[in-house]
Design a protein around this motif. Structure first.
Motif, PDB file in Angstrom:
ATOM      1  N   PHE B 147      -2.540  10.411  -1.315  1.00 42.84           N
ATOM      2  CA  PHE B 147      -1.894  10.908  -0.107  1.00 42.84           C
ATOM      3  C   PHE B 147      -2.664  12.092   0.486  1.00 42.84           C
ATOM      4  O   PHE B 147      -2.790  12.239   1.697  1.00 42.84           O
ATOM      5  N   GLY B 251       2.890   0.051  -4.996  1.00 39.89           N
ATOM      6  CA  GLY B 251       3.545   1.350  -4.982  1.00 39.89           C
ATOM      7  C   GLY B 251       2.856   2.301  -4.022  1.00 39.89           C
ATOM      8  O   GLY B 251       3.504   3.046  -3.284  1.00 39.89           O
ATOM      9  N   VAL B 255       3.335   5.323  -0.089  1.00 37.49           N
ATOM     10  CA  VAL B 255       2.778   6.619   0.275  1.00 37.49           C
ATOM     11  C   VAL B 255       1.842   6.516   1.474  1.00 37.49           C
ATOM     12  O   VAL B 255       1.964   7.273   2.440  1.00 37.49           O
ATOM     13  N   LEU B 270      10.992   3.885   1.836  1.00 34.46           N
ATOM     14  CA  LEU B 270      11.206   5.320   1.811  1.00 34.46           C
ATOM     15  C   LEU B 270      12.360   5.724   2.731  1.00 34.46           C
ATOM     16  O   LEU B 270      13.231   6.514   2.349  1.00 34.46           O
TER      17      LEU B 270
ATOM     18  N   LEU C 147       5.879   3.046  -9.056  1.00 37.86           N
ATOM     19  CA  LEU C 147       6.380   3.957  -8.048  1.00 37.86           C
ATOM     20  C   LEU C 147       7.714   3.472  -7.489  1.00 37.86           C
ATOM     21  O   LEU C 147       8.659   4.256  -7.332  1.00 37.86           O
ATOM     22  N   ILE C 151      11.180   5.356  -7.669  1.00 38.23           N
ATOM     23  CA  ILE C 151      11.866   5.699  -6.425  1.00 38.23           C
ATOM     24  C   ILE C 151      13.299   5.187  -6.464  1.00 38.23           C
ATOM     25  O   ILE C 151      14.238   5.901  -6.091  1.00 38.23           O
ATOM     26  N   LEU C 232      -0.386  12.173 -11.242  1.00 38.08           N
ATOM     27  CA  LEU C 232      -0.574  11.606  -9.906  1.00 38.08           C
ATOM     28  C   LEU C 232       0.736  11.021  -9.390  1.00 38.08           C
ATOM     29  O   LEU C 232       1.100  11.190  -8.225  1.00 38.08           O
ATOM     30  N   ALA C 235       3.196  13.727  -8.435  1.00 36.30           N
ATOM     31  CA  ALA C 235       2.781  14.367  -7.192  1.00 36.30           C
ATOM     32  C   ALA C 235       3.120  13.484  -5.996  1.00 36.30           C
ATOM     33  O   ALA C 235       3.631  13.968  -4.971  1.00 36.30           O
ATOM     34  N   SER C 236       2.845  12.177  -6.135  1.00 37.28           N
ATOM     35  CA  SER C 236       3.165  11.272  -5.031  1.00 37.28           C
ATOM     36  C   SER C 236       4.649  11.306  -4.722  1.00 37.28           C
ATOM     37  O   SER C 236       5.061  11.350  -3.562  1.00 37.28           O
ATOM     38  N   PHE C 239       5.645  14.394  -3.047  1.00 40.02           N
ATOM     39  CA  PHE C 239       5.096  14.402  -1.689  1.00 40.02           C
ATOM     40  C   PHE C 239       6.019  13.666  -0.735  1.00 40.02           C
ATOM     41  O   PHE C 239       6.288  14.115   0.378  1.00 40.02           O
ATOM     42  N   ILE C 240       6.500  12.490  -1.169  1.00 43.83           N
ATOM     43  CA  ILE C 240       7.335  11.748  -0.239  1.00 43.83           C
ATOM     44  C   ILE C 240       8.779  12.216  -0.255  1.00 43.83           C
ATOM     45  O   ILE C 240       9.603  11.718   0.491  1.00 43.83           O
ATOM     46  N   GLY C 252       2.512  18.269  -5.811  1.00 43.67           N
ATOM     47  CA  GLY C 252       2.728  17.285  -4.757  1.00 43.67           C
ATOM     48  C   GLY C 252       3.605  17.842  -3.644  1.00 43.67           C
ATOM     49  O   GLY C 252       3.333  17.649  -2.451  1.00 43.67           O
ATOM     50  N   ILE C 255       1.673  20.052  -1.410  1.00 45.16           N
ATOM     51  CA  ILE C 255       0.840  19.350  -0.444  1.00 45.16           C
ATOM     52  C   ILE C 255       1.694  18.874   0.731  1.00 45.16           C
ATOM     53  O   ILE C 255       1.283  18.932   1.892  1.00 45.16           O
TER      54      ILE C 255
END
Lengths: 336, 312, 296
Positions: B147, B251, B255, B270, C147, C151, C232, C235-236, C239-240, C252, C255
């Motif tokens: 990202f 995945g 992002v 998301l 991920l 999530i 990683l 962090a992702s 980030f979201i 993350g 950032i």
């Protein structure tokens, strides 16, 4: 008549962890037309390295540092890699390996593998190559050649694969075949069979063979001439009958003695003591394991000397040794 | 057994896993602590609306009946209705499928274009400068969070230099490719780092094998040996790596689509999380899982095609 | 009982770690240290852990303290990494980010490691329906993109660091189970296992005393590489917006905060990214070094 192959003073050294291993240290060897020459020695003696040096397929750590390899009047040590690929390997000189199952690519059928060799060197098309290949299979006594053609290596038995590799080696009519322990890895039950078949093929076609093995029984059956190798040098060489009847080098004695097959009736088996290990920097390499050594043996270089016609040894004590060993055997014989 | 029988056997072998996946997705709605309806609509929602939602989601029924309804719904090819968009989920996913799919495919293409020659080059010059350069840069690229790399690339190439569009989707094939370039490059780079490492080490291992030595003995040129023989043998473990990483790739679309404002499935997931559109979350998760299962199946088949030892 | 347990743990797990099959303990350790990968990796992770644990002492400022008059200052002597939108010192936040990263690795992967090893052990040793069930579950979990599954879990249970550990553990244990299971399957038929069983050792004892010491090394190698991946991943997620929530100084999340002003204040987003890169490279090198050690 000039020899087909003349190796002069070949030296191949390997670099390993900073030190130098002298795998082949001064080998003189020749092969003439239609001759089957044996190269015998224990593992680690450097025999396979001779073969790899000849075809120049040494691993990165190995280098030919001295010597000439004259094949059909050309020093092939001086040929370029491209010339080796197109003119020598697989076409003039080909090789058969020890372990059949790992020497073929498991992902391609045996048919594909042999036809690719044919196509590479003989520049023929697919159909022609296939026909030739199946013919070759028949010749080496591969049963049911058409369906074998489509088989993968893992589907075939060890003996069958070895026949296929023999066919591959012969496919482009080489002048010299190097056979590196071709029957050693096979099942005992078929070793004999494949050996006989190969032997007949050789005499039928009249190709020269450099036969590398540790098994003296094989040498006796197949070869015309024998070279005995130890720690990178040749200890004894001569016609097979001569050497087997009258071995002069203590090492050869040991090899013959340690073989289960008795070559000397009525003798107790003396064995070669120890393993290939520290090699003296000077003098005779066999010194640490020799039963008849003395300080003279560590003097300067010991050269091959002609003892009889077509019989050479690298030993200064051989004549004394003979008497000594004969008497020893005599003693032991008494003890039996 | 033939390849066909092997294919069928593996296909039906997936059934139990498929069932558990369905069950897991089903559970997503029911593991929510507290009242799912309240969770979705918020504290301010009126009791009538809560009851409406509960009805719509079937939450008032006993659990086994709910699962049955869920399966029945699936059988009719429906994934339910999205709460936020008030539209059938299958439609929503389908409309955005091409964006995400193009992203994934283009990333894979980038990966193959870059990693294949790169790893061959590194293998050939093993131990020397090119090899180290490739390995070090692989490690670096791998460690960069995609990202952040995406953001930087976006800022530099799109905002600053205006080379690429900064957001969204385009019109027509060429324009779309333009929009996709940066995001797939970023994803592709990461994939390359992984694949190059794998391919290089596999090639090296294959080159050590006996049959490569045999090929050399027969006079085949280095080039032929590399490309025809060694590569095929090394392809096998590499396909595994690529295949295994589809999960990661899917995945990452979440992002990357967010960073580049691409209207794909990932970005939609998301959004769904933010507004608590649980049916939509379920639907997307299921689709992704199915994609991965399918992918694993295809990889297995490819394996069988390349290596005859597996099924014969 | 306690003495023998400690003795067993020492002799079965710690000592063999230093002594390979025919090398002495020093040789193995020396090899490990000499290997350039592990050397670099150890140093990097060592520094990381040090910084993480002593964060309160090392960081010059409180990572949460705002000072709006100093918003978005470039790197300077007083703020080596600059300040963010709220005037918070970036270097302190990055340092505390290291602490969070280490926590995520230790807790998240720690739990996954334990569950995975146990599950794999049971699966590999007993086979039969236990194996079938565990492996089906593993396959199912692995059918989801990591991920996406995390999530989904975060969506169900809510965002935040605590749930993040849990989610990571749930998703990661599968690979460990697989590794352990395949090791058990291959070792099960070895002589020493049959000998142990013949003596009459209980299953538990065979599993923990004999089989597990042999299977733990590959999982440790994988754990090291997994740390890199998990950092990683976390962090992702942050980030979201579904991972660590602001104002937590997770890398993350930082950032994400620095995202909008990348052009004018690049330092806010870049230094945390460098932190991530450092940690990932360190763990990868360490893992590579461990793997070389294992394969020798």
């Amino acid at each position: 008549m000039a020899n087909l192959l003349e190796i002069e003073n070949l030296r191949t050294y390997f670099e390993e962890n900073g030190s130098i291993v002298r795998a082949v240290d001064g080998v003189d060897l020749s092969v003439s037309e239609t001759e089957v020459v044996g190269l015998v020695g224990e593992s680690g003696s450097g025999k396979t390295t001779v073969a790899n040096s000849l075809l120049r397929i040494l691993p990165e750590a190995g280098k030919i540092v001295a010597g000439r390899m004259i094949f059909k009047a050309i020093n092939i040590r001086e040929l370029s890699e491209k010339e080796m690929q197109s003119k020598i390997r697989g076409t003039e000189i080909s090789m058969i390996f020890q372990d059949p199952q790992v020497s073929l690519n498991p992902l391609f059928t045996v048919g594909e593998q042999i036809t690719s060799v044919l196509k590479l060197h003989q520049h023929i098309g697919r159909k022609e190559a296939r026909a030739k290949a199946i013919n070759l299979f028949r010749k080496v006594e591969v049963s049911d050649p058409e369906s074998r053609f489509r088989s993968y290596p893992h589907e075939l038995s060890g003996g069958m694969i070895q026949r296929v590799t023999i066919a591959m080696a012969m496919s482009c009519q080489p002048s010299l075949i190097i056979a590196d322990e071709p029957t050693t890895a096979l099942d005992v039950t078929i070793q004999n069979q494949v050996l006989n078949e190969f032997k007949n093929l050789i005499s039928e076609i009249g190709v020269s063979v450099l036969w590398i093995t540790h098994d003296l029984g094989v040498i006796k059956r197949v070869c015309d001439y024998v070279n005995v190798m130890y720690a990178g040098t040749l200890m004894e060489q001569g016609a097979v009958e001569t050497v087997f009847e009258n071995p002069l080098h203590p090492y050869t004695h040991g090899l013959l003695g340690s073989n289960p097959i008795q070559y000397r009736p009525k003798s107790k088996i003396p064995t070669v003591i120890g393993e290939l290990r520290e090699i003296p920097l000077q003098g005779c390499k066999f010194y640490p394991r020799c039963p008849i050594r003395n300080e003279d043996c560590l003097q300067e270089t010991i050269n091959l000397r002609e003892v009889n016609e077509n019989h050479r040894i690298r030993c200064i004590r051989a004549e004394d040794a003979e008497a000594l060993l004969r008497s020893r055997n005599h003693d032991l014989q008494g003890a039996c | 057994m033939s390849l066909g029988r092997y294919a069928l056997r593996r296909f039906f072998g997936m059934a139990p896993v498929f069932f558990i996946v369905l069950f897991t997705v089903f559970l997503m709605l029911h593991l929510i602590p507290g009242d799912p309806a309240k969770n979705i609509l918020g504290i301010m929602a009126t009791p009538e609306r809560l009851e409406q939602l509960r009805d719509a989601l079937g939450l008032n029924e006993p659990i086994y009946k709910q699962f049955y309804l869920f399966l029945a719904q699936l059988g009719h090819g429906s994934l339910g209705m999205s709460i936020r968009y008030k539209a059938p989920i299958t439609e929503l996913i389908f409309s955005r499928l091409k964006v995400t799919l193009s992203l994934v495919i283009m990333s894979a293409v980038f990966c193959v274009i870059i990693s294949l020659p790169l790893s061959l080059w590194a293998t050939k010059h093993r131990g020397k400068a090119p090899d180290y350069a490739v390995r070090v840069s692989s490690l670096f690229i791998f460690s960069m969070p995609e990202f952040w790399t995406g953001l930087v690339a976006l800022n530099i190439f799109a905002l600053r230099f205006g080379l690429f569009p900064t957001r969204g989707w385009g019109v027509g094939l060429l324009d779309n490719l333009h929009h996709l370039f940066l995001p797939s490059l970023i994803l592709g780079l990461f994939l390359t780092a992984l694949v190059t490492r794998a391919l290089r080490s596999d090639m090296l291992e294959v080159l050590r094998k006996e049959y490569i030595q045999t090929a050399k003995t027969y006079g085949f040129s280095d080039r032929t040996i590399y490309l025809k023989y060694a590569l095929k043998n090394a392809l096998l473990p590499t396909i595994t790596v690529l295949g295994l990483n589809l999960g990661w790739l899917l995945g990452s679309t979440v992002v990357i689509e967010t960073v580049f404002s691409l209207p794909g499935i990932g970005a939609m997931l998301l959004d769904a999380v933010i507004v608590r559109d649980y049916p939509l979350i379920q639907g997307i998760s299921l689709i992704f899982a199915l994609a991965i299962m399918l992918n694993n199946y295809v990889v297995d088949m490819l394996y069988g095609l390349i290596d005859p030892r597996i099924y014969r | 009982m306690h003495k023998t347990t400690i003795g067993t743990i020492m002799s079965r797990y710690i000592v063999p770690f230093f002594a390979g099959e025919d090398t002495t303990r020093w040789e193995t350790l020396k090899n490990f240290i000499k290997n350039p990968n592990s050397k670099a990796g150890l140093i990097m992770i060592g520094i990381l852990t040090f910084v993480a644990i002593f964060a309160p002492l090392i960081a010059p400022y409180d990572p949460y303290r705002q000072n709006l008059s100093e918003s978005l200052n470039p790197p300077s002597l007083t703020h080596p990494f600059g300040t963010d939108l709220y005037g918070r010192d970036v270097i302190s936040r990055v340092i505390y980010g290291a602490w969070i990263a280490v926590k995520i690795c230790v807790i998240g992967i720690g739990i996954a490691f334990i569950i995975g090893n146990l599950a794999g052990a049971l699966s590999g040793y007993y086979g039969g329906w236990i194996d079938a069930i565990i492996m089906r579950i593993v396959d199912s979990i692995m059918s989801f993109p990591f991920l996406v599954l995390v999530i989904a879990i975060m969506a169900i249970f809510g965002p935040g660091l605590k749930n993040l550990y849990f989610a990571i553990a749930i998703v990661s244990w599968c690979q460990y189970a697989r590794i352990v299971r395949s090791k058990y399957l291959s070792e099960k038929e070895e002589e020493y296992v049959r000998a142990a069983k013949a003596i009459g050792f209980s299953d538990t004892r065979v599993i923990f005393g004999h089989l597990m010491p042999n299977s733990i090394m590959p999982t440790i190698v994988y754990a090291s590489l997994d740390c890199a991946l998990v950092i990683l991943l976390a962090a992702s997620l942050s980030f979201i917006g579904v991972g660590a929530q602001p104002p937590t100084p997770e890398w993350g999340a930082q950032i994400a905060e620095g995202r909008q002003f990348l052009q004018v204040a690049w330092w806010v987003a870049t230094f945390p990214a460098l932190g991530i890169m450092y940690a990932v490279i360190g763990f990868s090198l360490l893992g590579d070094g461990l793997r070389d050690l294992l394969e020798k």
